[in-house]
Write a protein that holds these residues in place. Structure first.
Motif, PDB file in Angstrom:
ATOM      1  N   THR A 135      21.561  67.046  15.093  1.00 40.72           N
ATOM      2  CA  THR A 135      19.338  67.208  14.847  1.00 40.72           C
ATOM      3  C   THR A 135      19.602  64.999  15.281  1.00 40.72           C
ATOM      4  O   THR A 135      18.222  64.412  16.140  1.00 40.72           O
ATOM      5  CB  THR A 135      18.857  67.243  13.995  1.00 40.72           C
ATOM      6  N   HIS A 136      20.421  64.377  15.469  1.00 39.48           N
ATOM      7  CA  HIS A 136      19.855  63.136  15.277  1.00 39.48           C
ATOM      8  C   HIS A 136      21.238  62.081  14.626  1.00 39.48           C
ATOM      9  O   HIS A 136      21.994  62.912  13.883  1.00 39.48           O
ATOM     10  CB  HIS A 136      18.493  62.728  14.146  1.00 39.48           C
ATOM     11  N   GLY A 137      21.460  61.366  14.511  1.00 37.17           N
ATOM     12  CA  GLY A 137      22.740  59.893  14.500  1.00 37.17           C
ATOM     13  C   GLY A 137      22.569  59.619  12.827  1.00 37.17           C
ATOM     14  O   GLY A 137      23.640  58.627  12.824  1.00 37.17           O
ATOM     15  N   HIS A 138      22.301  59.873  12.153  1.00 41.33           N
ATOM     16  CA  HIS A 138      22.030  59.628  10.743  1.00 41.33           C
ATOM     17  C   HIS A 138      23.823  60.309  10.334  1.00 41.33           C
ATOM     18  O   HIS A 138      24.036  61.263  10.320  1.00 41.33           O
ATOM     19  CB  HIS A 138      21.083  59.827   9.954  1.00 41.33           C
ATOM     20  N   ALA A 139      24.291  59.111   9.639  1.00 34.90           N
ATOM     21  CA  ALA A 139      25.948  59.779   9.851  1.00 34.90           C
ATOM     22  C   ALA A 139      25.863  60.985   8.792  1.00 34.90           C
ATOM     23  O   ALA A 139      26.703  60.848   8.518  1.00 34.90           O
ATOM     24  CB  ALA A 139      26.906  58.569   8.089  1.00 34.90           C
ATOM     25  N   ASP A 140      25.136  61.608   7.950  1.00 34.74           N
ATOM     26  CA  ASP A 140      25.019  62.773   7.060  1.00 34.74           C
ATOM     27  C   ASP A 140      24.852  64.239   7.748  1.00 34.74           C
ATOM     28  O   ASP A 140      25.135  65.009   7.962  1.00 34.74           O
ATOM     29  CB  ASP A 140      24.552  63.131   5.842  1.00 34.74           C
ATOM     30  N   HIS A 141      23.950  63.869   9.135  1.00 30.39           N
ATOM     31  CA  HIS A 141      24.049  64.493  10.134  1.00 30.39           C
ATOM     32  C   HIS A 141      24.611  64.710  11.549  1.00 30.39           C
ATOM     33  O   HIS A 141      25.827  66.355  11.506  1.00 30.39           O
ATOM     34  CB  HIS A 141      22.400  65.056  11.090  1.00 30.39           C
ATOM     35  N   ALA A 142      25.088  63.547  11.424  1.00 37.17           N
ATOM     36  CA  ALA A 142      26.236  63.069  12.686  1.00 37.17           C
ATOM     37  C   ALA A 142      27.539  63.204  12.121  1.00 37.17           C
ATOM     38  O   ALA A 142      27.979  61.680  11.893  1.00 37.17           O
ATOM     39  CB  ALA A 142      25.812  62.038  13.705  1.00 37.17           C
ATOM     40  N   GLY A 200      10.242  62.951  15.706  1.00 33.32           N
ATOM     41  CA  GLY A 200       9.353  61.863  14.521  1.00 33.32           C
ATOM     42  C   GLY A 200       9.974  60.960  13.846  1.00 33.32           C
ATOM     43  O   GLY A 200       9.512  60.251  12.783  1.00 33.32           O
ATOM     44  N   HIS A 201      11.635  61.030  13.932  1.00 32.94           N
ATOM     45  CA  HIS A 201      12.575  60.609  12.266  1.00 32.94           C
ATOM     46  C   HIS A 201      12.835  59.613  12.329  1.00 32.94           C
ATOM     47  O   HIS A 201      12.787  57.758  12.206  1.00 32.94           O
ATOM     48  CB  HIS A 201      13.156  61.582  11.787  1.00 32.94           C
ATOM     49  N   VAL A 202      13.830  59.490  14.025  1.00 26.11           N
ATOM     50  CA  VAL A 202      14.283  58.134  14.210  1.00 26.11           C
ATOM     51  C   VAL A 202      14.541  58.031  15.687  1.00 26.11           C
ATOM     52  O   VAL A 202      14.222  59.567  16.291  1.00 26.11           O
ATOM     53  CB  VAL A 202      16.198  57.730  13.581  1.00 26.11           C
ATOM     54  N   GLY A 246      16.253  69.476  10.961  1.00 34.78           N
ATOM     55  CA  GLY A 246      16.402  68.059  11.060  1.00 34.78           C
ATOM     56  C   GLY A 246      16.048  67.412   9.803  1.00 34.78           C
ATOM     57  O   GLY A 246      15.036  68.029   8.734  1.00 34.78           O
ATOM     58  N   ASP A 247      15.703  65.438  10.154  1.00 35.00           N
ATOM     59  CA  ASP A 247      14.964  64.464   9.159  1.00 35.00           C
ATOM     60  C   ASP A 247      14.113  64.629  10.160  1.00 35.00           C
ATOM     61  O   ASP A 247      13.975  65.128  10.849  1.00 35.00           O
ATOM     62  CB  ASP A 247      15.549  63.675   8.685  1.00 35.00           C
ATOM     63  N   TYR A 248      12.329  64.781   9.692  1.00 35.64           N
ATOM     64  CA  TYR A 248      11.244  64.758   9.907  1.00 35.64           C
ATOM     65  C   TYR A 248      10.097  64.438   9.961  1.00 35.64           C
ATOM     66  O   TYR A 248      10.046  63.869   8.204  1.00 35.64           O
ATOM     67  CB  TYR A 248      10.972  65.958  10.505  1.00 35.64           C
ATOM     68  N   GLU A 293      22.041  62.588  -1.862  1.00 37.35           N
ATOM     69  CA  GLU A 293      20.939  62.285  -1.857  1.00 37.35           C
ATOM     70  C   GLU A 293      20.111  61.657  -0.444  1.00 37.35           C
ATOM     71  O   GLU A 293      21.525  60.177  -0.302  1.00 37.35           O
ATOM     72  CB  GLU A 293      20.315  60.600  -2.919  1.00 37.35           C
ATOM     73  N   GLU A 294      19.684  61.958  -0.077  1.00 38.48           N
ATOM     74  CA  GLU A 294      19.381  61.142   1.721  1.00 38.48           C
ATOM     75  C   GLU A 294      19.227  59.943   1.549  1.00 38.48           C
ATOM     76  O   GLU A 294      18.641  59.099   0.385  1.00 38.48           O
ATOM     77  CB  GLU A 294      17.814  61.909   1.973  1.00 38.48           C
ATOM     78  N   GLN A 295      19.335  59.043   2.576  1.00 35.92           N
ATOM     79  CA  GLN A 295      19.126  56.929   1.976  1.00 35.92           C
ATOM     80  C   GLN A 295      17.636  57.456   3.368  1.00 35.92           C
ATOM     81  O   GLN A 295      17.800  57.982   3.806  1.00 35.92           O
ATOM     82  CB  GLN A 295      20.737  57.150   3.547  1.00 35.92           C
TER      83      GLN A 295
HETATM   84 ZN    ZN Z   1      17.854  61.509   8.970  1.00 39.81          ZN
END
Ligand code: ZN
Ligand code: ZN
Lengths: 519, 336
Positions: free
Chosen positions: B36-43, B92-94, B114-116, B333-335
């Motif tokens: 979904t996006h480039g944050h480390a806990d997803h990607a 709309g997240h990053v 994902g995160d939004y 926990e989400e950053q």
């Molecule tokens: Zn994220």
């Protein structure tokens, strides 16, 4: 209300005192009367609102929010007023209600109508305002501003001498319009109240080398007792007990208040005394910081005042007289008062400064922390830092301890590990015995910081556990028994006095050394 | 219309789509991953093949190196993967963040958010509501106490603080992907056109945003020449939160420590971090936007992942909605 809410927020998160003073000054200059005075009183806890209870707040929340969702939220946030402020349905438009209007309403609304009134107010406020409003109503602001700090900010704001502000402070009542008028160039308000606080006379540290430059004959000396310095006032029937910074602690010492059966102002040391025995400082501590004190506590920890000086007596201001003359009157005054709880601090018999040094090195009572040396001809000068009085404390106690944990400091020191927990050996294990935040130089701080970063074994949140390698000399002023500490002892005013890189950790002190110091 | 049984399932590696043969944001290396996006806990690096938006692929290459995956596929319109059709929609997240919509003719449509976030964000494309049968939603700030304020109001507090403390540097902690660029854009919108100083760890992602047309303005490295500490008085410096625990923060004059995060809404959190000026700026949905999104999309089922599941499940129960928790492992926990 918005400005007040913003002020509370900044104060709560600003660690340093100068930063807090800056915020207060800016608020004072941007806010009109009476809002700024009410805010000041709210912050120092002098507003005296009828306390809105937690159960009233819970009731408000229960009417608006699903109890399960509320419980989960409260669990996460950890503060009732904050949870309600955040969870409350936001207003479509918010109004910035003036602080005086809200204070007035909280003061005068009948109790039965209070919940509905508060709910109405919450309905038209922003979250931040709701938080400040609920904290105001419950009377628990907790933003780390003491009465003393507030007075410093006020003195700074008006470029007024702090001693003058302290002297009149207790005669004034919120919203302090005359005080602000004075700060802004108007006339100094009269110390109109009964039993006002008068700034206390302070002393400068000294030692044998410095004293030898003075003529022994011009001075007298007395013990410096290890309690807290207080001022006891009875003025036309109004009785008060103040700390040296002018905080009113009357409520915690009804036994002393009862004994103030005179008309005057005395300076002395507050102690706990059982028969002829003065108890260690730890006993006094049990009675400090209380709003009320039980009869049982008054019996088990009876308070006592040992008088050092007299400022006012039966309508006369004695402060301009030489000390020797005041002292002469005191003998008579103490006899007249004739209360077992109040006695006079005796003068010491010594011929030379060396004699005094010998007395000081071996005092007759462990609750003596040194000697006070006063010029015979000195008037009572309140608030001045350097003057004709000296204190010569006993040498601090010293031990060599090993650094165990470190935590980062605040403000100037954020980014530096500057808060240390240290320990001594109990057989093969280190047992923590205290914490120190100061004592070291800036260069030593850098050295310690580097040590922490290179020798961390584990981190727990902001705390780092350290390899047991670094020995420091810790100086402290006294030692109490403490069942709350694993080591069984608690130090007073510990500080890192030296870094002992010359000493291997294994040669740091044993816990027995501390235990031996206890008696 | 069916329940999604069969369209998605939980495996130790993460959320898996059996008819498509791929994982979505898996927490361990897998053969085929949709990200979904480039944050480390997803990607994460090390998958056999990755499908993501071109910006997310670029960001992963910046963070993990060009060899972060065996093969890459750029998400572009509706594509078919085995038996399912797949499309990516802005979250709309990053920068580059997407919701992933997957449709299988016999089991229906699922959207994995994902995160939004639904707050306007000048550093990325806005969230697009995508109707679905199953909504797999994040729940980072899923408690009714979280209502993110107007971020420009938070920025105004920084500018007021600079006015109050002109001799102090203002250090803003912000995560390197998304939050940092958003804070910079907000500062620019608020009229701060001085240079903004950035920690080295933010440099490459800021450069990438500028490449992608996000005008961050004059950015300079936050390095100090000998004896020039006072140059940073009254200036704004951005760094990743991790740098604040290091010696890095010591180089600035009496810094005001700020932290831009949705967690700053709760005072105890801000205190725990030693923050002097907490800034409530979040790249996730707050409670009103989260519940509003569910109401608006009106999915047959709501699956809750990644955050405070309990409160959202309770809300769904009160609304009479079918919901289930996806207690995925591997997400801390989400950053934010
Ligand atoms: Zn994220
Ligand atoms: Zn996430």
């Amino acid at each position: 209300m918005r400005a007040f809410a913003a002020l509370l927020e900044r104060l709560a998160f600003t660690p340093q005192r100068n930063g807090k003073i800056t915020h207060l000054k800016q608020y004072f200059s941007a806010t009109p009367d009476p809002a700024r005075g009410l805010a000041l009183a709210a912050i120092t806890g002098d507003l005296g609102l009828k306390a809105v209870t937690p159960s009233l707040l819970r009731g408000l929340a229960a009417e608006r929010v699903d109890p399960e969702l509320f419980a989960m939220s409260y669990d996460f946030v950890g503060d009732l007023a904050e949870t309600i402020a955040l969870i409350w349905q936001p207003a479509s438009t918010t109004t910035d209600v003036p602080l005086p209007e809200l204070v007035d309403e909280l003061t005068n609304t009948p109790k039965s109508q209070l919940p509905a009134r508060i709910a109405d107010r919450l309905d038209t406020m922003s979250a931040n305002d709701r938080y400040a409003y609920l904290k105001l109503a419950t009377g628990g602001l907790r933003v780390g501003v003491s009465g003393r700090l507030a007075r410093m900010a006020l003195a700074d704001f008006g470029s007024l001498p702090l001693a003058d502000v302290e002297e009149i402070w207790h005669g004034l009542t919120p919203p302090y319009a005359n005080l602000f008028a004075w700060a802004e160039g108007g006339e100094k308000p009269e110390a109109a109240a009964h039993a006002p606080f008068r700034p206390v006379m302070l002393s400068t540290p000294t030692d044998l080398a410095a004293l030898s430059g003075y003529d022994r004959a011009e001075y007298v000396a007395e013990w410096k007792w290890d309690g807290i310095r207080v001022q006891a006032v009875c003025d036309q029937g109004t009785r008060r007990l103040y700390t040296r910074t002018g905080d009113d602690i009357s409520a915690a010492f009804p036994d002393i208040i009862d004994a103030l059966d005179f008309d005057g102002t005395l300076d002395g040391e507050l102690l706990i005394k059982r028969d002829d025995i003065i108890a260690p400082f730890g006993d006094l501590q049990k009675r400090l910081g209380r709003k009320t004190v039980s009869r049982k506590m008054q019996e088990s920890h009876p308070a006592h005042m040992r008088v050092y000086d007299v400022l006012m007596w039966e309508g006369h201001d004695l402060r301009a007289l030489p000390f020797a003359e005041r002292r002469g009157q005191m003998d008579q005054i103490i006899k007249t008062i004739d209360q077992p709880r109040i006695d006079l601090s005796p003068l010491l018999d010594f011929a030379t400064w060396d004699d005094l040094a010998a007395l000081r090195a071996d005092p007759p009572d462990t609750v003596i922390e040194g000697v006070m040396i006063k010029r015979r001809d000195s008037p009572y000068l309140g608030g001045r830092m350097k003057g004709p009085w000296f204190k010569w404390k006993r040498d601090p106690m010293l031990i060599d301890a090993v650094l165990m944990y470190a935590q980062r400091g605040h403000g100037k020191r954020s980014g530096f590990y500057s808060d240390f927990t240290f320990g001594v050996w109990d057989a093969d294990a280190l047992v923590p015995v205290g914490k120190a935040y100061f004592g070291f130089t800036d260069d030593e701080l850098k050295e310690l910081d580097r040590f922490v970063r290179n020798n961390t074994t584990e981190t727990f949140g902001p705390v780092r556990a350290l390899k047991p390698l670094k020995v420091v000399e810790v100086a402290f002023e006294g030692l109490n028994r403490s069942p709350r500490h694993k080591s069984g002892v608690a130090m007073r005013f510990p500080r890192i006095s030296r870094i002992r890189d010359d000493k291997p950790a294994a040669e740091a002190d044993q816990i027995q050394t501390l235990r031996d110091m206890l008696d | 219309m069916s329940t999604a049984s069969g369209l998605l399932e939980i495996r130790p590696e993460g959320l898996y789509c059996p008819p498509g043969g791929f994982y979505i944001d898996p927490v361990k290396p897998v053969d085929k991953a949709l990200i979904t996006h480039g944050h480390a806990d997803h990607a994460r690096a090390g998958h056999g093949a990755v499908m993501a938006t071109s910006q997310t692929l670029d960001i992963m290459a910046i963070r993990y190196g060009e060899d972060f995956t065996g093969s890459r596929q750029i998400a572009n319109g509706t594509q078919t993967v085995n038996d399912v059709s797949v499309s990516f929609h802005p979250a709309g997240h990053v920068l580059g963040s997407a919701q992933i919509k997957i449709t299988h003719k016999s089991t229906g449509t699922a959207v994995i958010t994902g995160d939004y976030s639904r707050q306007p964000n000048p550093a990325c494309a806005p969230f697009e509501p995508v109707p679905c049968d199953i909504l797999v939603t994040e729940a980072t700030f899923a408690l009714p106490v979280f209502r993110h304020p107007d971020p420009l109001g938070e920025i105004a507090r920084v500018l007021a603080s600079i006015e109050a403390f002109p001799d102090r540097a203002h250090l803003i902690g912000a995560y390197a992907l998304g939050k940092a660029q958003r804070v910079i854009m907000l500062l620019r919108m608020a009229g701060w056109d001085c240079p903004i100083f950035i920690h080295g760890a933010l440099q490459r992602l800021c450069d990438y945003h500028i490449d992608q047309g996000v005008p961050l303005g004059d950015l300079r490295p936050a390095t100090i020449d000998r004896g020039k500490k006072s140059d940073f008085a009254g200036q704004i410096i951005l760094g990743p939160p991790s740098a604040f625990a290091a010696t890095w923060a010591q180089r600035f004059p009496d810094p005001v420590i700020c932290f831009a995060s949705g967690w700053m809404q709760v005072r105890a959190r801000a205190r725990q971090r030693g923050v002097e000026l907490p800034l409530i700026i979040s790249d996730h949905v707050d409670w009103p936007d989260l519940t509003q999104t569910i109401t608006e999309l009106n999915p047959a089922e709501t699956w809750v992942t990644h955050g405070r599941e309990d409160a959202l499940l309770r809300w769904c129960e009160l609304q009479g909605r079918t919901a289930r928790p996806l207690r995925l492992l591997g997400y801390e926990e989400e950053q934010d």
